[in-house]
Design an enzyme around this catalytic site. Structure first.
Site, PDB file in Angstrom:
ATOM      1  N   ILE A 107       0.846  -1.203   0.000  1.00  0.00           N
ATOM      2  CA  ILE A 107       0.000   0.000   0.000  1.00  0.00           C
ATOM      3  C   ILE A 107       0.879   1.249   0.000  1.00  0.00           C
ATOM      4  CG2 ILE A 107      -1.787   1.302   1.239  1.00  0.00           C
ATOM      5  CD1 ILE A 107      -2.843  -1.401   2.320  1.00  0.00           C
TER       6      ILE A 107
ATOM      7  N   THR B 192      -4.364   5.395   7.337  1.00  0.00           N
ATOM      8  CA  THR B 192      -5.341   4.470   6.750  1.00  0.00           C
ATOM      9  C   THR B 192      -5.010   3.033   7.145  1.00  0.00           C
ATOM     10  OG1 THR B 192      -3.976   4.387   4.763  1.00  0.00           O
ATOM     11  CG2 THR B 192      -5.845   5.912   4.723  1.00  0.00           C
TER      12      THR B 192
ATOM     13  N   ARG C 283      -4.189   1.210  10.875  1.00  0.00           N
ATOM     14  CA  ARG C 283      -4.998   0.814  12.025  1.00  0.00           C
ATOM     15  C   ARG C 283      -4.954   1.959  13.031  1.00  0.00           C
ATOM     16  NH1 ARG C 283      -6.748  -2.295   9.070  1.00  0.00           N
ATOM     17  NH2 ARG C 283      -6.885  -4.568   9.226  1.00  0.00           N
TER      18      ARG C 283
ATOM     19  N   GLU D 128     -12.488   2.491  17.558  1.00  0.00           N
ATOM     20  CA  GLU D 128     -13.163   2.406  16.261  1.00  0.00           C
ATOM     21  C   GLU D 128     -14.417   1.552  16.437  1.00  0.00           C
ATOM     22  OE1 GLU D 128     -10.671   1.930  12.730  1.00  0.00           O
ATOM     23  OE2 GLU D 128     -12.195   0.586  11.921  1.00  0.00           O
TER      24      GLU D 128
ATOM     25  N   HIS E 227     -13.329   3.928   7.932  1.00  0.00           N
ATOM     26  CA  HIS E 227     -12.538   2.745   7.539  1.00  0.00           C
ATOM     27  C   HIS E 227     -12.993   2.219   6.165  1.00  0.00           C
ATOM     28  CE1 HIS E 227      -9.946  -0.699   9.364  1.00  0.00           C
ATOM     29  NE2 HIS E 227      -9.777  -0.611   8.063  1.00  0.00           N
TER      30      HIS E 227
HETATM   31  C1  DGY Z   1      -7.908  -4.395   5.599  1.00  0.00           C
HETATM   32  O1  DGY Z   1      -8.319  -5.134   4.695  1.00  0.00           O
HETATM   33  O2  DGY Z   1      -7.183  -4.805   6.511  1.00  0.00           O
HETATM   34  C2  DGY Z   1      -8.300  -2.953   5.547  1.00  0.00           C
HETATM   35  O3  DGY Z   1      -8.005  -2.292   6.707  1.00  0.00           O
HETATM   36  C3  DGY Z   1      -9.778  -2.790   5.289  1.00  0.00           C
HETATM   37  O4  DGY Z   1     -10.200  -3.163   4.134  1.00  0.00           O
END
Ligand code: DGY
Length: 340
Positions: free
Chosen positions: A164, A247, A249, A278, A299
């Site tokens: 990512i 984005t 945790r 959360e 999320h």
């Molecule tokens: C994951 O897949 O771990 C993301 O945080 C959410 O789609």
């Protein structure tokens, strides 16, 4: 409930392509709790026990601990509709010979899109601008109305240059950004990929990254090492004008410290797609800073139709593979197959 073939329990409705794959090999029971009313751990245990489930398809908010893993004597595979698996007790799964699968890779580009959506929305004050219009405050073009921050030409610090993080950095080519990153070790192949796109990239320490970056993107998985990684000391290293986006945790950031850093103007703007706690309650004090210095989304990093469909397929295929005594295509825990 009668048991005549393999039984799969899904903790709530997932996209149809995943359900169709599972229905070709098993009786499938979907908890009809609705999208915003997830089952409690007790309810999951009761359902798994009653169904004598062979497979469990779960999601991020489900705590899959030893009690869940032992709820059905037949449980042989757990597959999560996520790349993250911090909600599953892997040690217990290993102890009981239960295979665990997840959905890596497929969501990286979709998550990277969201990172940039949040960065741009926050830097250019999109939510405030929208409110300005709908609140009737927009009377004329004004030289100092809703002025934001430039994104192009910035230095982007990526905490965690995994799939990512790399997808986020690649998008930076169009914004003429430089990238610095932290990771346990240097990633020469990823650096080369980025350099080919014209993105200058440097491996640095976390402190150096925080000091250098105009934009900081958190892209590490939640582990013992990353839990609480960013606290007051780290925020104090950041430039007062820097923008932070998380984005990954919520628990990677110390929420109280973030509140204090925002209150003390040690950090300029923040966008969170993940929070601790959360979900973030609408009365949470962090929201005092929204929307001018804080944007929170629920999320939704992987939340595009094609990606969620693909995740559902991948999660289902993990379960099917186990029933066929094959290796899971995307395994986290791979005990020997029961038939082997
Ligand atoms: C994951 O897949 O771990 C993301 O945080 C959410 O789609």
């Amino acid at each position: 409930m009668p048991k005549n073939e393999a039984v799969v329990y899904i903790t709530r409705k997932i996209p149809d392509p995943g359900i169709e794959i599972l229905e070709s090999v098993a009786d499938v029971y979907v908890n009809d709790c609705g999208p915003q009313n997830p089952p409690s751990k007790t309810e999951i245990i009761e359902d798994v026990t009653e169904l004598e489930a062979d497979g469990l398809l779960c999601m991020l908010p489900d705590e899959i601990d030893r009690d869940v893993l032992t709820a059905s004597p037949d449980l042989e595979v757990v597959s999560t509709l996520s790349v993250g698996f911090d909600h599953i007790d892997l040690e217990a799964a290993n102890d009981y010979g239960i295979a665990v699968g997840h959905t890596p890779g497929v969501l990286s580009e979709t998550c990277a899109d969201l990172v940039w959506a949040l960065v741009l929305a926050t830097a250019r004050r999109i939510v405030e601008g929208y409110r300005f219009v709908t609140d009737g405050e927009w009377k004329t073009w004004a030289p100092e109305a809703i002025v934001g921050q430039d994104v192009y030409g910035s230095t982007l610090g990526i905490i965690g240059l995994g799939k990512i993080g790399t997808a986020v950095a690649k998008r930076g080519a169009g914004f003429d950004i430089d990238v610095c990153y932290t990771a346990r070790s240097r990633k020469p192949e990823r650096e080369a990929e980025l350099e080919e796109l014209g993105v200058e990239v440097t491996h640095v320490s976390l402190d150096e990254l925080l000091r250098r970056s105009d934009l900081v993107s958190v892209n590490v998985p939640l582990t013992d090492e990353t839990e609480g990684l960013l606290g007051r000391r780290e925020f104090q290293q950041m430039d007062d004008d820097a923008l932070l986006v998380n984005t990954s945790r919520g628990e990677v950031i110390q929420t109280d410290a973030l509140y204090e850093a925002l209150a003390a103007d040690e950090i300029s703007r923040v966008c969170l797609d993940v929070t601790d706690p959360e979900p973030l309650p609408p009365t949470h004090r962090l929201l005092e800073f929204a929307p001018d210095r804080l944007i929170v989304t629920p999320h939704i990093g992987s939340s595009s139709v094609p990606t969620r469909n693909k995740m559902a397929e991948m999660a289902a295929e993990n379960i099917v593979a186990r029933f066929r005594d094959e290796q899971l295509p995307n395994a986290v825990v791979s005990p020997p197959n029961p038939g082997v």
